[in-house]
Design a protein around this motif. Structure first.
Motif, mmCIF file in Angstrom:
data_model
loop_
_atom_site.group_PDB
_atom_site.id
_atom_site.type_symbol
_atom_site.label_atom_id
_atom_site.label_comp_id
_atom_site.label_asym_id
_atom_site.label_seq_id
_atom_site.Cartn_x
_atom_site.Cartn_y
_atom_site.Cartn_z
ATOM 1 N N LEU A 134 8.434 -9.131 5.302
ATOM 2 C CA LEU A 134 8.480 -7.740 5.766
ATOM 3 C C LEU A 134 9.465 -7.600 6.914
ATOM 4 C CD1 LEU A 134 5.641 -5.216 6.245
ATOM 5 C CD2 LEU A 134 7.070 -5.753 8.207
ATOM 6 N N SER A 150 -3.204 -6.043 3.473
ATOM 7 C CA SER A 150 -2.338 -4.897 3.750
ATOM 8 C C SER A 150 -2.699 -4.337 5.120
ATOM 9 C CB SER A 150 -2.521 -3.814 2.673
ATOM 10 O OG SER A 150 -3.827 -3.242 2.778
ATOM 11 N N MET A 202 1.107 -3.466 10.858
ATOM 12 C CA MET A 202 1.874 -4.490 11.554
ATOM 13 C C MET A 202 2.636 -3.812 12.686
ATOM 14 S SD MET A 202 3.237 -7.398 8.943
ATOM 15 C CE MET A 202 3.802 -8.296 10.380
ATOM 16 N N HIS A 211 7.352 -9.643 15.030
ATOM 17 C CA HIS A 211 6.019 -9.081 14.765
ATOM 18 C C HIS A 211 5.034 -9.652 15.770
ATOM 19 C CE1 HIS A 211 4.308 -12.724 13.002
ATOM 20 N NE2 HIS A 211 5.394 -12.855 12.253
ATOM 21 N N SER A 221 4.263 -11.568 5.894
ATOM 22 C CA SER A 221 4.650 -10.855 7.110
ATOM 23 C C SER A 221 6.107 -11.139 7.457
ATOM 24 C CB SER A 221 3.741 -11.274 8.268
ATOM 25 O OG SER A 221 2.403 -10.924 8.004
ATOM 26 N N LEU A 254 5.975 0.513 4.184
ATOM 27 C CA LEU A 254 7.226 -0.244 4.149
ATOM 28 C C LEU A 254 8.244 0.377 3.195
ATOM 29 C CD1 LEU A 254 8.911 -2.702 4.981
ATOM 30 C CD2 LEU A 254 7.831 -3.962 3.105
ATOM 31 N N THR A 304 0.558 -11.920 12.313
ATOM 32 C CA THR A 304 0.745 -11.926 10.860
ATOM 33 C C THR A 304 -0.458 -11.336 10.124
ATOM 34 O OG1 THR A 304 -0.199 -14.148 10.651
ATOM 35 C CG2 THR A 304 2.188 -13.990 10.962
ATOM 36 N N ASP A 364 3.146 -0.038 7.793
ATOM 37 C CA ASP A 364 1.998 -0.287 6.920
ATOM 38 C C ASP A 364 2.438 -1.291 5.858
ATOM 39 O OD1 ASP A 364 -0.197 -0.286 5.275
ATOM 40 O OD2 ASP A 364 -0.357 1.895 5.130
ATOM 41 N N LYS A 365 1.980 -2.532 5.989
ATOM 42 C CA LYS A 365 2.362 -3.607 5.078
ATOM 43 C C LYS A 365 1.606 -3.479 3.758
ATOM 44 C CE LYS A 365 1.682 -8.620 4.507
ATOM 45 N NZ LYS A 365 0.825 -8.452 3.318
#
Length: 293
Positions: free
Chosen positions: A18, A47, A50, A38, A15, A211, A41, A8-9
Motif C-alpha cells: 500500500l 482492512s 492506515m 506508515h 501494508s 486506496l 501494519t 482505508d486499506k
C-alpha cells in the motif's frame, strides 16, 4: 508535501505494498520522490485505517505507533489455524458446545490488562529475524508475552460458531491472539475470519480515503486530505515560545520554560509557526527533540 494521510486499506494487500502504491502515485503527480511511511501494519487479510506519514512527518512515526486502536473482528469457534487467521492451515478442530450466554461472559472477561502471547506468524523480531519467517520454515518462534490492555469489548453479534466484536485496545495488542484466547477459554479454540481497524487514537476510518479512490485522485485533491503535522500530533500539549527562544529551539539549545508541563510537547513560535517536538524535563528545561526548520 508534509503531514498525515488517512487511507482505508483493502484486504488482500500488504501494508508495505500500500505504501509503495501511494509513493508511486505521488511521484507521478509531483515529478519527484515523496517520503511515505506508515505508523502500524495491518495483516494481509485485514482492512481498515492506515495512518500514513508524508515528507517531514515521517520523522514522527514513532509517536503515532503508541496510540490506542479499535478493531471490528469476526472469529469462528471450533478451529485453530497456524496463523490464527483465515489465511492459515487448520491445525486443530474441535466441536464447540458452548452457549451464547457462556460465550458472552468469556468475551467480556478479556476487558483487562494481561500478558498476551503474540501469534507465531507475526512481525516480532527474534534475534533480528521476523517470527513469521521462522514459522514459515517450520521453526517455532520463541516469543515472549507482552502486557496489553483491552479497554472495552462490545459484542456486535453472536451467531454460533461465529461471533463479531468491537475491541478498543492498547497499541501492540494482537486481535488474532485475542480471538484464539477467547476460543481457548471456550474449550474449542477459534481463529480470526475477518479483521478491520476502525480507529487509531482520534483518527477514524470514516475519515479515511479508500486506496483505489486515492490512486485515482489528482494532487490538488490529495493535498486537501493531508492533515498538518502539528494537527496530527494532537495528543501532545502545545507551548508557544517568546521571540528569540524560538531561534534557540531551532538551533537545538536547551533552556528553561515557564510552563507547568512535563513530557513531549508541540512547540510553536509567537507568530504561530510549528517549530517541532520538544521534551520538557521535571526541572522545566525544554530539550529540542524533532526540529522543523
Amino acid at each position: 508535501m508534509d503531514g498525515i494521510l488517512l487511507v482505508d486499506k483493502p484486504s488482500g494487500i500488504t501494508s508495505n505494498s500500500l505504501v509503495q502504491k501511494v509513493k508511486k502515485h505521488l511521484k507521478s503527480l509531483t515529478g519527484s520522490e515523496v517520503k511515505v511511511g506508515h505508523t502500524g501494519t495491518l495483516d494481509f487479510f485485514a482492512s481498515g485505517l492506515m495512518v500514513l506519514t508524508l515528507g517531514k512527518a515521517t520523522r514522527l512515526t514513532e509517536y503515532f505507533q503508541g496510540l490506542d486502536k479499535e478493531y471490528i473482528a469476526t472469529g469462528e469457534l471450533g478451529k485453530i489455524t497456524d496463523t490464527y487467521d483465515i489465511q492459515g492451515q487448520v491445525i486443530q478442530e474441535k466441536e464447540c458446545t458452548i452457549t451464547e450466554e457462556e460465550l458472552e461472559k468469556i468475551i467480556l472477561s478479556f476487558e483487562k490488562t494481561y500478558p498476551q502471547m503474540p501469534p507465531p506468524f507475526s512481525s516480532k523480531r527474534i534475534n533480528g529475524v521476523r517470527a513469521y519467517q521462522l514459522a514459515k520454515k517450520g521453526i517455532t518462534p520463541q516469543l515472549k508475552p507482552k502486557v496489553v490492555t483491552i479497554y472495552s469489548i462490545q459484542i456486535l453479534e453472536i451467531n454460533l460458531p461465529e461471533f463479531t466484536i468491537k475491541v478498543h485496545c492498547s497499541s501492540g495488542t494482537y486481535i488474532r491472539s485475542l480471538i484464539k484466547e477467547i476460543g481457548d477459554e471456550a474449550g474449542c479454540g477459534a481463529y480470526t475470519k475477518s479483521l478491520r481497524r476502525t480507529r487509531v487514537g482520534r483518527f477514524s476510518v470514516e475519515d479515511a480515503t479508500p486506496l483505489d479512490k486515492l490512486l485515482a485522485m489528482e494532487l490538488s485533491e490529495i493535498e486537501k486530505l493531508v492533515i498538518s503535522v502539528h494537527e496530527g500530533l494532537y495528543f501532545f500539549p502545545e507551548i508557544t515560545l517568546d521571540e528569540g527562544f524560538d531561534r534557540r529551539f531551532l538551533h537545538g539549545q536547551r533552556f528553561r520554560v515557564p510552563f507547568d508541563i512535563q513530557g513531549n510537547v508541540r512547540v510553536f513560535s509567537k507568530d504561530g509557526r510549528f517549530l517541532g517536538v520538544g521534551f520538557v524535563r521535571e526541572d522545566r528545561i525544554l530539550q529540542p527533540v524533532k526540529v522543523f526548520l
